[in-house]
Scaffold this motif. Structure first.
Motif, short mmCIF file in Angstrom:
data_model
loop_
_atom_site.label_atom_id
_atom_site.label_comp_id
_atom_site.label_asym_id
_atom_site.label_seq_id
_atom_site.Cartn_x
_atom_site.Cartn_y
_atom_site.Cartn_z
N ALA A 77 0.67 -1.26 0.12
CA ALA A 77 -0.02 0.27 0.11
C ALA A 77 0.42 1.14 0.00
O ALA A 77 0.46 2.06 -0.76
CB ALA A 77 -1.13 -0.25 1.09
N GLN A 78 2.32 1.35 0.75
CA GLN A 78 2.98 2.55 1.02
C GLN A 78 3.08 2.12 -0.65
O GLN A 78 3.97 3.88 -0.58
CB GLN A 78 4.39 2.23 1.78
N ASP A 79 3.80 1.61 -1.01
CA ASP A 79 4.84 1.59 -2.33
C ASP A 79 3.43 1.96 -3.96
O ASP A 79 4.66 2.73 -4.71
CB ASP A 79 5.02 0.68 -3.17
N ARG A 80 2.09 2.21 -3.80
CA ARG A 80 1.84 2.45 -4.69
C ARG A 80 1.54 4.45 -4.60
O ARG A 80 0.91 4.88 -3.15
CB ARG A 80 -0.30 2.14 -4.44
N LYS A 81 1.15 4.68 -5.75
CA LYS A 81 1.19 5.89 -5.56
C LYS A 81 -0.08 6.40 -5.74
O LYS A 81 -0.71 7.85 -6.46
CB LYS A 81 2.58 7.15 -6.71
N ALA A 114 -10.34 1.98 -5.39
CA ALA A 114 -9.59 1.82 -6.53
C ALA A 114 -8.32 0.73 -6.01
O ALA A 114 -8.69 -0.55 -6.19
CB ALA A 114 -9.96 1.91 -8.20
N PRO A 115 -7.56 1.31 -5.59
CA PRO A 115 -6.00 0.93 -4.99
C PRO A 115 -6.55 -0.21 -3.54
O PRO A 115 -6.11 -1.12 -4.02
CB PRO A 115 -5.45 2.25 -4.34
N ALA A 116 -7.39 -0.27 -3.11
CA ALA A 116 -7.55 -0.81 -1.92
C ALA A 116 -8.21 -2.35 -2.48
O ALA A 116 -7.80 -3.36 -1.96
CB ALA A 116 -7.99 -0.73 -0.99
N LEU A 117 -9.15 -1.49 -3.70
CA LEU A 117 -9.41 -3.50 -4.60
C LEU A 117 -8.65 -4.25 -4.81
O LEU A 117 -8.79 -5.31 -5.03
CB LEU A 117 -10.78 -2.72 -5.02
N ALA A 118 -7.71 -3.01 -5.61
CA ALA A 118 -6.85 -4.05 -5.96
C ALA A 118 -5.70 -4.87 -5.29
O ALA A 118 -4.80 -6.04 -5.64
CB ALA A 118 -5.58 -3.02 -7.20
N LEU A 119 -5.44 -4.08 -3.88
CA LEU A 119 -4.70 -4.61 -3.27
C LEU A 119 -5.54 -5.92 -2.72
O LEU A 119 -4.59 -7.43 -1.72
CB LEU A 119 -3.93 -3.90 -1.70
N VAL A 120 -7.15 -5.49 -2.31
CA VAL A 120 -7.46 -6.92 -1.51
C VAL A 120 -7.69 -8.23 -1.58
O VAL A 120 -7.18 -9.48 -2.19
CB VAL A 120 -8.68 -6.25 -0.69
N GLU A 121 -7.98 -7.72 -3.60
CA GLU A 121 -7.66 -8.74 -4.74
C GLU A 121 -6.20 -9.44 -4.66
O GLU A 121 -6.35 -10.98 -4.80
CB GLU A 121 -8.30 -8.17 -6.71
N GLU A 122 -5.36 -8.75 -5.62
CA GLU A 122 -4.25 -9.33 -4.70
C GLU A 122 -3.95 -10.17 -3.36
O GLU A 122 -3.06 -11.41 -3.45
CB GLU A 122 -3.24 -8.74 -4.92
N GLU A 123 -4.08 -9.85 -2.47
CA GLU A 123 -3.87 -11.01 -1.18
C GLU A 123 -4.94 -12.05 -1.29
O GLU A 123 -4.56 -12.98 -0.87
CB GLU A 123 -3.71 -9.63 -0.28
N SER A 124 -6.25 -11.97 -2.04
CA SER A 124 -7.03 -12.88 -1.46
C SER A 124 -6.71 -14.16 -3.00
O SER A 124 -6.34 -15.32 -2.79
CB SER A 124 -8.00 -12.69 -2.92
N ARG A 125 -5.98 -13.42 -4.00
CA ARG A 125 -5.68 -14.46 -5.05
C ARG A 125 -4.11 -15.28 -3.80
O ARG A 125 -3.73 -16.36 -4.65
CB ARG A 125 -4.81 -13.46 -5.96
N ARG A 126 -3.30 -14.33 -3.54
CA ARG A 126 -2.25 -15.16 -2.80
C ARG A 126 -2.70 -16.40 -2.56
O ARG A 126 -2.03 -17.14 -1.52
CB ARG A 126 -1.54 -14.30 -1.69
#
Length: 407
Positions: free
Chosen positions: A265-269, A292-304
């Motif tokens: 999250a810190q790395d996103r601009k 949108a950025p939060a949705l993208a991170l949650v989706e990435e974590e869900s996939r992991r």
């Protein structure tokens, strides 16, 4: 509790009483244990001499003669459980039957093995002092966030309590508390907790995936907890699931979980004026609001997490995957992970939310502590009278785990 075929009548009566929620009479003991009434009378007298059984008074209000009620008293012994976590230290005390006497939680304000074991012992001493007329503390089961070596003492990879190097968590606790100490991995104990009182009570083969600061798994197959040759079964942070995986990072909290989420999250601009979230909780709230950025991170974590779950499915073919932990228990993560696992696994298991939440590891520690303590008391009941009782100084874990449900 299962007994050997040569168990004495006193041991059989005590085993029965340890499994009872309410006090019982001698005729009820005789019927349950398939013993004659004179034999039960002698057994009860023996157990009373040892301080393992106490009379509570008479049962009244029923036809016929009043009967004396008996139970295993708190004075027979107190069982302690400790859960050492990156955010919280939890302690609990129960009687030998598993009735909770006290439970407390304190923020993990210290770091490193020496400091955190000292603090855990301090909290446990305080909880014990607060009890009214307690019995002797006879057993302590401890949940630790790392791999417990075959010696039962050395813990590896305790990253989230500031102890990445191997450290003997057992000795300082045993010396400070002066009682037998059992150590096990926190997610292994979470699995035992879910089996005993949580979401896995009707399951035989399942996995608990804990997603907190990092990620780990507790694996149960056909009722047995899988530990592996080095105690490292379930160290799923070491799965090489991404192109950037490096072996030297295996076991570190950087592979998945809250630390990695916040770093990403810190790395996103692209957060806009509000800036990145300060916590995982805030991240999920902002995702729920459609950011949108939060949705993208949650989706990435869900996939992991779904990739980890699918890997487990390929090995033990579980009936269910149970998600827990500060991140893992989030309903959004549970739901999305379940959807993704359904796409990835040939025989998709149900993905469930923990029924015990952040208490799962503590409940598991209570379960194994009770079983070890009960085994010690039953062993004592079969020994020649000595005037006092002390639990075994070399306790062992209950095995197989499935027996927890039979008692």
């Amino acid at each position: 509790m299962q007994l050997s075929t040569g168990a004495s009548s006193a041991q059989r009566v005590l085993a029965h009483l340890l499994g009872q929620v309410k006090p019982v009479t001698r005729p009820e003991m005789a019927l349950a244990c398939e013993l004659s009434r004179p034999t039960v009378l002698a057994a009860v007298e023996r157990l009373e001499e040892l301080g393992l059984v106490a009379a509570l008074g008479q049962r009244s209000g029923l036809p016929g003669r009043s009967a004396t009620l008996y139970e295993v008293p708190v004075a027979a012994g107190v069982v302690a459980a400790v859960d050492i976590g990156g955010s919280n230290l939890r302690v609990a005390l129960t009687d030998a039957r598993g009735n909770l006497l006290v439970e407390s939680r304190d923020a993990t304000s210290v770091s490193g093995g020496p400091a955190i074991t000292a603090r855990a012992a301090e909290l446990l001493h305080k909880a014990y002092r607060d009890l009214l007329d307690p019995g002797p503390m006879g057993m302590v089961a401890v949940s630790v966030p790392g791999v417990v070596a075959a010696d039962g003492k050395t813990v590896h990879y305790a990253w989230n309590v500031g102890q990445p190097e191997p450290f003997d968590f057992h000795t300082p606790l045993a010396q400070a508390l002066e009682v037998p100490v059992l150590l096990d991995n926190n997610v292994n104990l979470a699995a035992i907790g879910e089996l005993w009182q949580g979401a896995a009570q009707d399951l035989d083969t399942f996995a608990v995936i804990a997603v907190g600061a990092g990620v780990g798994a507790g694996l149960v197959h056909n009722g047995d907890l899988l530990r592996g040759a080095h105690g490292a079964a379930g160290e799923v942070a070491s799965l090489p699931l991404s192109a950037h995986f490096r072996p030297q990072q295996a076991g570190s909290p950087d592979e998945a979980g809250g630390i990695m989420l916040l770093r990403a999250a810190q790395d996103r601009k692209d957060w806009g004026r509000q800036g990145p979230p300060a916590s995982v909780e805030e991240l999920y709230v902002r995702a729920a609001h459609g950011e949108a950025p939060a949705l993208a991170l949650v989706e990435e974590e869900s996939r992991r997490i779904a990739l980890i779950a699918a890997s487990i499915c390929a090995v033990i073919d579980p009936e269910a995957i149970i998600l827990t932990g500060g991140v893992g228990a989030n309903e959004t993560l549970v739901k999305r992970t379940g959807q993704l696992v359904a796409e990835l696994a040939p025989f998709p298991p149900e993905v469930l939310r923990s029924a015990l939440g952040d208490r799962a590891s503590l409940v598991g520690a209570i379960a194994v502590g009770i079983r070890a303590a009960q085994a010690g008391l039953i062993s004592l009941a079969g020994e020649a009278p000595s005037g006092s009782h002390v639990l075994s100084s070399t306790p062992t874990w209950p095995s197989p785990v499935r027996r927890l449900r039979q008692d």
